[in-house]
Structure formats: structure tokens, C-alpha cells
Design a protein around this motif. Structure first.
Motif, short mmCIF file in Angstrom:
data_model
loop_
_atom_site.label_atom_id
_atom_site.label_comp_id
_atom_site.label_asym_id
_atom_site.label_seq_id
_atom_site.Cartn_x
_atom_site.Cartn_y
_atom_site.Cartn_z
N ALA A 27 0.84 -1.20 0.00
CA ALA A 27 0.00 0.00 0.00
C ALA A 27 0.88 1.25 0.00
CB ALA A 27 -0.91 0.00 1.23
N PRO A 28 0.56 2.25 -0.82
CA PRO A 28 1.36 3.47 -0.87
C PRO A 28 1.31 4.25 0.43
CG PRO A 28 -0.17 3.34 -2.72
CD PRO A 28 -0.52 2.24 -1.79
N VAL A 29 2.44 4.89 0.77
CA VAL A 29 2.57 5.69 1.98
C VAL A 29 3.21 7.02 1.58
CG1 VAL A 29 3.70 5.82 4.24
CG2 VAL A 29 2.86 3.66 3.42
N PRO A 30 2.74 8.15 2.14
CA PRO A 30 3.36 9.43 1.81
C PRO A 30 4.84 9.46 2.22
CG PRO A 30 1.28 9.77 2.95
CD PRO A 30 1.57 8.30 3.00
N TYR A 31 5.67 10.08 1.40
CA TYR A 31 7.11 10.28 1.60
C TYR A 31 7.92 9.00 1.46
CZ TYR A 31 5.24 14.56 3.49
OH TYR A 31 4.53 15.71 3.65
N TYR A 32 7.30 7.87 1.27
CA TYR A 32 7.98 6.61 1.00
C TYR A 32 7.27 5.96 -0.17
CZ TYR A 32 10.38 6.92 5.47
OH TYR A 32 11.16 7.33 6.52
N VAL B 78 4.57 0.61 2.35
CA VAL B 78 4.80 0.20 3.73
C VAL B 78 6.03 -0.71 3.82
CG1 VAL B 78 3.79 -1.03 5.70
CG2 VAL B 78 2.36 0.45 4.29
N LEU B 79 6.25 -1.56 2.84
CA LEU B 79 7.43 -2.43 2.83
C LEU B 79 8.70 -1.59 2.85
CD1 LEU B 79 8.63 -5.26 2.60
CD2 LEU B 79 8.45 -5.03 0.12
N ASN B 80 8.72 -0.50 2.09
CA ASN B 80 9.87 0.39 2.06
C ASN B 80 10.07 1.04 3.43
OD1 ASN B 80 11.92 2.11 1.39
ND2 ASN B 80 10.84 3.09 -0.28
N VAL B 81 9.01 1.44 4.10
CA VAL B 81 9.11 2.03 5.44
C VAL B 81 9.71 1.02 6.41
CG1 VAL B 81 7.80 2.94 7.39
CG2 VAL B 81 7.19 3.62 5.08
N VAL C 13 11.65 -1.60 5.73
CA VAL C 13 13.05 -1.85 5.39
C VAL C 13 13.92 -0.69 5.87
CG1 VAL C 13 14.67 -2.06 3.46
CG2 VAL C 13 12.57 -3.39 3.48
N GLU C 14 13.49 0.55 5.63
CA GLU C 14 14.27 1.72 6.06
C GLU C 14 14.37 1.78 7.59
OE1 GLU C 14 15.93 3.98 4.28
OE2 GLU C 14 15.43 2.93 2.43
N THR C 15 13.29 1.45 8.28
CA THR C 15 13.31 1.45 9.75
C THR C 15 14.26 0.38 10.27
OG1 THR C 15 11.01 2.21 9.78
CG2 THR C 15 11.86 1.24 11.81
N TYR C 16 14.23 -0.80 9.69
CA TYR C 16 15.13 -1.87 10.10
C TYR C 16 16.59 -1.47 9.87
CZ TYR C 16 17.58 -6.31 10.14
OH TYR C 16 18.47 -7.31 10.40
N GLU C 17 16.89 -0.89 8.71
CA GLU C 17 18.26 -0.46 8.43
C GLU C 17 18.71 0.62 9.40
OE1 GLU C 17 18.66 0.63 4.35
OE2 GLU C 17 18.33 -1.42 3.65
N PHE C 18 17.83 1.55 9.74
CA PHE C 18 18.18 2.62 10.66
C PHE C 18 18.48 2.06 12.05
CE2 PHE C 18 17.03 5.80 13.85
CZ PHE C 18 17.89 6.83 13.48
N ILE C 19 17.67 1.11 12.50
CA ILE C 19 17.84 0.55 13.85
C ILE C 19 19.08 -0.35 13.93
CG2 ILE C 19 16.81 -1.03 15.53
CD1 ILE C 19 14.09 0.15 14.72
N THR C 20 19.35 -1.11 12.88
CA THR C 20 20.42 -2.10 12.96
C THR C 20 21.79 -1.58 12.55
OG1 THR C 20 19.90 -2.90 10.73
CG2 THR C 20 18.85 -4.03 12.62
N THR C 21 21.87 -0.45 11.85
CA THR C 21 23.18 0.06 11.46
C THR C 21 23.69 1.06 12.49
OG1 THR C 21 22.19 1.81 10.12
CG2 THR C 21 22.77 -0.24 9.01
N ARG C 22 24.97 1.13 12.61
CA ARG C 22 25.59 2.05 13.55
C ARG C 22 25.49 3.47 12.99
NH1 ARG C 22 30.14 1.82 17.47
NH2 ARG C 22 31.07 3.88 17.42
#
Length: 106
Positions: free
Chosen positions: A68-73, A76-79, A81-90
Motif C-alpha cells: 500500500a502506498p505511503v506518503p514520503y515513502y 509500507v514495505l519500504n518504510v 526496510v528503512e526502519t530496520y536499516e536505521f535501527i540495525t546500522t551504527r
């Protein structure tokens, strides 16, 4: 315009299927719908039970929400993935102060 040009805001939409979906998005949604149809065929005698009906429809609903489309992304899958990368990367942030050159000339 003095040799400059503007890029339209919707140039990315021209590369997407129906202006919304990447091929992987349609693959995810198609897989979810296929699993749902297969589950409905397997459990067609037990669909009167609410829990079985919800379990059969769950793959299509989850995959539909993921694409489903989400504003600025993109979706939801993209949101996720980006959240996971932000949390798991230093996160290494360097302080530069208010001025990039820190008072030094070029």
C-alpha cells in the motif's frame, strides 16, 4: 532559463507499473493472493468457521498492506526496510558546528 531546467516531481512514476508498483511489489501481492486462493480451495468446507476464514484471507491482506502506498515513502514495505536499516546500522554523526569550515577559509 539560462541553461537550467526543472525535473518534474512525478518522473519516478513513469518507471512504475500503473504508476504505483515495482515488479517486486506485484510479485509479493500476487504471491499473497495465490496463497489465499489455494487456502480457500483447500479449506472450502470449513470456511463457515470465522477463524479459518480469517486465516485463509490473511496472506492477501498482509501482502496488500505491505504494498500500500505511503506518503514520503514508496510503500509500507519500504518504510519497514528503512526502519530496520536505521535501527540495525551504527549511526555515526560528526558534529561540524554551525559552519562547515569551522571558521577556516578554503
Amino acid at each position: 532559463m539560462n541553461g537550467t531546467y526543472l525535473i518534474p516531481a512525478n518522473t519516478k512514476r513513469g518507471t512504475l507499473i500503473f504508476g504505483l508498483f515495482r515488479p517486486i511489489d506485484l510479485g509479493i501481492f500476487g504471491t499473497g493472493v495465490g496463497i489465499t486462493l489455494l487456502a480457500i480451495l483447500i479449506f472450502q468446507n470449513q470456511l463457515s468457521n470465522t477463524m479459518v476464514a480469517v486465516a485463509c484471507l490473511a496472506p492477501a491482506l498482509v501482502c496488500g498492506l505491505l504494498v500500500a502506498p505511503v506518503p514520503y515513502y514508496h510503500n509500507v514495505l519500504n518504510v519497514l526496510v528503512e526502519t530496520y536499516e536505521f535501527i540495525t546500522t551504527r549511526q555515526r554523526l560528526y558534529w561540524k558546528g554551525w559552519c562547515y569550515l569551522d571558521g577556516k577559509d578554503k
